[in-house]
Design a protein around this motif. Structure first.
Motif, PDB file in Angstrom:
ATOM      1  N   UNK A   2      37.676  54.041  41.837  1.00  0.00           N
ATOM      2  CA  UNK A   2      36.757  53.434  42.784  1.00  0.00           C
ATOM      3  C   UNK A   2      36.089  54.551  43.584  1.00  0.00           C
ATOM      4  N   UNK A   3      34.808  54.397  43.840  1.00  0.00           N
ATOM      5  CA  UNK A   3      34.204  55.417  44.688  1.00  0.00           C
ATOM      6  C   UNK A   3      34.551  55.097  46.130  1.00  0.00           C
ATOM      7  N   UNK A   4      34.666  56.140  46.921  1.00  0.00           N
ATOM      8  CA  UNK A   4      35.267  55.967  48.233  1.00  0.00           C
ATOM      9  C   UNK A   4      34.415  55.137  49.185  1.00  0.00           C
ATOM     10  N   UNK A   5      33.093  55.163  48.994  1.00  0.00           N
ATOM     11  CA  UNK A   5      32.241  54.384  49.899  1.00  0.00           C
ATOM     12  C   UNK A   5      32.468  52.883  49.686  1.00  0.00           C
ATOM     13  N   UNK A   6      32.973  52.548  48.478  1.00  0.00           N
ATOM     14  CA  UNK A   6      33.296  51.168  48.143  1.00  0.00           C
ATOM     15  C   UNK A   6      34.376  50.610  49.073  1.00  0.00           C
ATOM     16  N   UNK A   7      35.247  51.489  49.536  1.00  0.00           N
ATOM     17  CA  UNK A   7      36.329  51.084  50.444  1.00  0.00           C
ATOM     18  C   UNK A   7      35.820  50.316  51.656  1.00  0.00           C
ATOM     19  N   UNK A   8      34.658  50.717  52.141  1.00  0.00           N
ATOM     20  CA  UNK A   8      34.122  50.075  53.343  1.00  0.00           C
ATOM     21  C   UNK A   8      33.801  48.612  53.118  1.00  0.00           C
ATOM     22  N   UNK A   9      33.529  48.259  51.857  1.00  0.00           N
ATOM     23  CA  UNK A   9      33.132  46.880  51.559  1.00  0.00           C
ATOM     24  C   UNK A   9      34.342  45.971  51.340  1.00  0.00           C
ATOM     25  N   UNK A  10      35.519  46.542  51.217  1.00  0.00           N
ATOM     26  CA  UNK A  10      36.698  45.739  50.896  1.00  0.00           C
ATOM     27  C   UNK A  10      37.382  45.245  52.172  1.00  0.00           C
ATOM     28  N   UNK A  11      37.898  43.998  52.127  1.00  0.00           N
ATOM     29  CA  UNK A  11      38.580  43.475  53.321  1.00  0.00           C
ATOM     30  C   UNK A  11      40.018  43.986  53.423  1.00  0.00           C
ATOM     31  N   UNK A  12      40.236  45.265  53.249  1.00  0.00           N
ATOM     32  CA  UNK A  12      41.605  45.785  53.269  1.00  0.00           C
ATOM     33  C   UNK A  12      41.882  46.514  54.581  1.00  0.00           C
ATOM     34  N   UNK A  48      45.072  48.366  54.741  1.00  0.00           N
ATOM     35  CA  UNK A  48      46.092  49.360  54.411  1.00  0.00           C
ATOM     36  C   UNK A  48      45.823  49.976  53.046  1.00  0.00           C
ATOM     37  N   UNK A  49      46.013  51.271  52.935  1.00  0.00           N
ATOM     38  CA  UNK A  49      45.992  51.936  51.632  1.00  0.00           C
ATOM     39  C   UNK A  49      47.425  52.289  51.281  1.00  0.00           C
ATOM     40  N   UNK A  50      47.842  51.897  50.070  1.00  0.00           N
ATOM     41  CA  UNK A  50      49.159  52.332  49.611  1.00  0.00           C
ATOM     42  C   UNK A  50      48.951  53.440  48.604  1.00  0.00           C
ATOM     43  N   UNK A  51      49.248  54.633  49.047  1.00  0.00           N
ATOM     44  CA  UNK A  51      49.016  55.821  48.245  1.00  0.00           C
ATOM     45  C   UNK A  51      50.011  55.865  47.095  1.00  0.00           C
ATOM     46  N   UNK A  52      49.502  56.006  45.887  1.00  0.00           N
ATOM     47  CA  UNK A  52      50.346  55.968  44.708  1.00  0.00           C
ATOM     48  C   UNK A  52      51.388  57.097  44.724  1.00  0.00           C
ATOM     49  N   UNK A  89      42.695  61.270  56.451  1.00  0.00           N
ATOM     50  CA  UNK A  89      41.621  61.393  57.421  1.00  0.00           C
ATOM     51  C   UNK A  89      40.519  60.365  57.141  1.00  0.00           C
ATOM     52  N   UNK A  90      40.196  60.178  55.854  1.00  0.00           N
ATOM     53  CA  UNK A  90      39.212  59.153  55.496  1.00  0.00           C
ATOM     54  C   UNK A  90      39.703  57.769  55.907  1.00  0.00           C
ATOM     55  N   UNK A  91      40.968  57.462  55.577  1.00  0.00           N
ATOM     56  CA  UNK A  91      41.534  56.144  55.882  1.00  0.00           C
ATOM     57  C   UNK A  91      41.488  55.878  57.389  1.00  0.00           C
ATOM     58  N   UNK A  92      41.903  56.855  58.171  1.00  0.00           N
ATOM     59  CA  UNK A  92      41.933  56.644  59.619  1.00  0.00           C
ATOM     60  C   UNK A  92      40.528  56.512  60.191  1.00  0.00           C
ATOM     61  N   UNK A  93      39.572  57.231  59.594  1.00  0.00           N
ATOM     62  CA  UNK A  93      38.178  57.072  60.019  1.00  0.00           C
ATOM     63  C   UNK A  93      37.726  55.631  59.798  1.00  0.00           C
ATOM     64  N   UNK A  94      38.177  55.033  58.690  1.00  0.00           N
ATOM     65  CA  UNK A  94      37.792  53.654  58.364  1.00  0.00           C
ATOM     66  C   UNK A  94      38.746  52.645  59.009  1.00  0.00           C
ATOM     67  N   UNK A  95      39.634  53.111  59.885  1.00  0.00           N
ATOM     68  CA  UNK A  95      40.577  52.227  60.565  1.00  0.00           C
ATOM     69  C   UNK A  95      41.598  51.607  59.634  1.00  0.00           C
TER      70      UNK A  95
END
Ligand code: C2E
Ligand code: CA
Ligand code: CA
Ligand code: CA
Length: 284
Positions: free
Chosen positions: A188-198, A200-204, A229-235
């Motif tokens: 998944x491209x990282x900017x896509x993360x912003x569009x998802x209603x998630x 929490x990220x569970x790092x593999x 750092x990316x995750x925390x920026x996106x809350x």
């Protein structure tokens, strides 16, 4: 098996035949297994890295097969997924986990509820009754939506459009936490993360392996640093999977990961053991 081609091929074919027969046998028994109550759930604690307290647990389904003994989910979830039985099985897991979470009712010291994480497979995401079923299960169990986290793999969401994301968004709006499972294994491209209603990220687990030694693998450190750092920026909060040693836990805590899960803390186990774990935390 092929007549020509030599033993090697005959063996290979016999082997895959045997596997196909075994798969077929397991697949056929799945519906009866659900009726007979042969599935059970083990819970693995989710630990807050900052202070080592247990904040929740992931529900992991197992099958106590009358002949083969305990089978792990990798043996039967794909079969349930391909036959559609995953929908009733997933509903059972959700109901059982919600009932269990309600009975723990060990709210954290800062008021955050002790949460239960439940895995959702791709067919469950596509099943039109997902939202209604989940709401009904929460109501029956008397569980607050914020005490539930649904884990969806990154791969199940890659390419999903707004329409396909709607059920997850509805659940998120109700207060259910959505976690992106096996994060970092997909494309998944990282900017896509912003569009998802998630939330929490569970790092593999593959990312935590490089943290096993001291000093940690410098490339893995950079990657985890970047993701955190990316995750925390996106809350988004970051959970790390497969933490097997104290060294790993230390590295990951210092890198700013929020929550950890792994054998270092506890293997998946029966629900009552989790209760004693969290009581031990509260007492210390
Ligand atoms: P997952 O969601 O990525 O779950 C984490 C897996 O890693 C679990 O395997 C867990 O036992 C294992 N694990 C935990 N800590 C460690 C560790 O420190 N080291 C190592 N090496 N492994 C660790 P498990 O229980 O065999 O589950 C495998 C997969 O089956 C899960 O992967 C999940 O995708 C699926 N699954 C389990 N329960 C359900 C369910 O109720 N519904 C659905 N749809 N899938 C499920
Ligand atoms: Ca999971
Ligand atoms: Ca995972
Ligand atoms: Ca996995």
């Amino acid at each position: 098996a092929k007549a020509a081609g030599g033993n090697r091929y005959e063996l290979a074919d016999a082997d895959s035949d045997a596997r196909a027969i075994a798969r077929h046998g397991l697949t056929n028994r799945l519906p009866a297994a659900l009726d007979n109550g042969e599935f059970f759930i083990e819970y693995q604690p989710l630990v807050r890295l900052e202070d080592g307290t247990v904040r929740g647990a992931e529900a992991l389904v197992r099958w106590l097969h009358p002949v083969h003994g305990v089978l792990g989910p990798d043996r039967f979830i794909p079969l349930a997924e391909s036959t559609g039985l995953i929908v009733p099985l997933g509903r059972w897991v959700l109901a059982e986990a919600a009932r269990q979470a309600r009975s723990w009712h060990t709210d954290g010291p800062d008021g955050t509820p002790f949460r239960v994480n439940v895995n959702l497979s791709p067919s469950q995401l596509r099943y039109p009754g997902l939202v209604a079923d989940t709401v009904a299960v929460l109501q029956d169990a008397g569980l607050d939506p914020s005490a539930l986290c649904l884990e969806v793999t990154e791969n199940a969401l890659i390419g999903a459009d707004e329409e396909e994301l709607r059920p997850l968004r509805q659940l998120a709006d109700l207060g259910v936490d959505i976690a992106l499972d096996d994060f970092g294994t997909g494309y998944s491209n990282l900017s896509y993360l912003r569009r998802l209603p998630v939330s929490t990220l569970k790092l593999d687990r593959s990312f935590t392996r490089g943290m096993q030694c001291a000093p940690a693998d410098p490339v893995d450190v950079k990657i985890v640093e970047g993701i955190v750092s990316l995750a925390h920026t996106l809350d988004l909060s970051v959970t790390v999977e497969g933490v097997e040693t104290g060294t790993q836990a230390d590295h990951l805590r210092l890198l700013g990961c929020d929550t950890a899960q792994g054998w270092y803390y506890a293997r998946p186990g029966p629900p009552d053991r989790l209760h004693t774990l969290s009581l031990a935390d509260a007492a210390s």
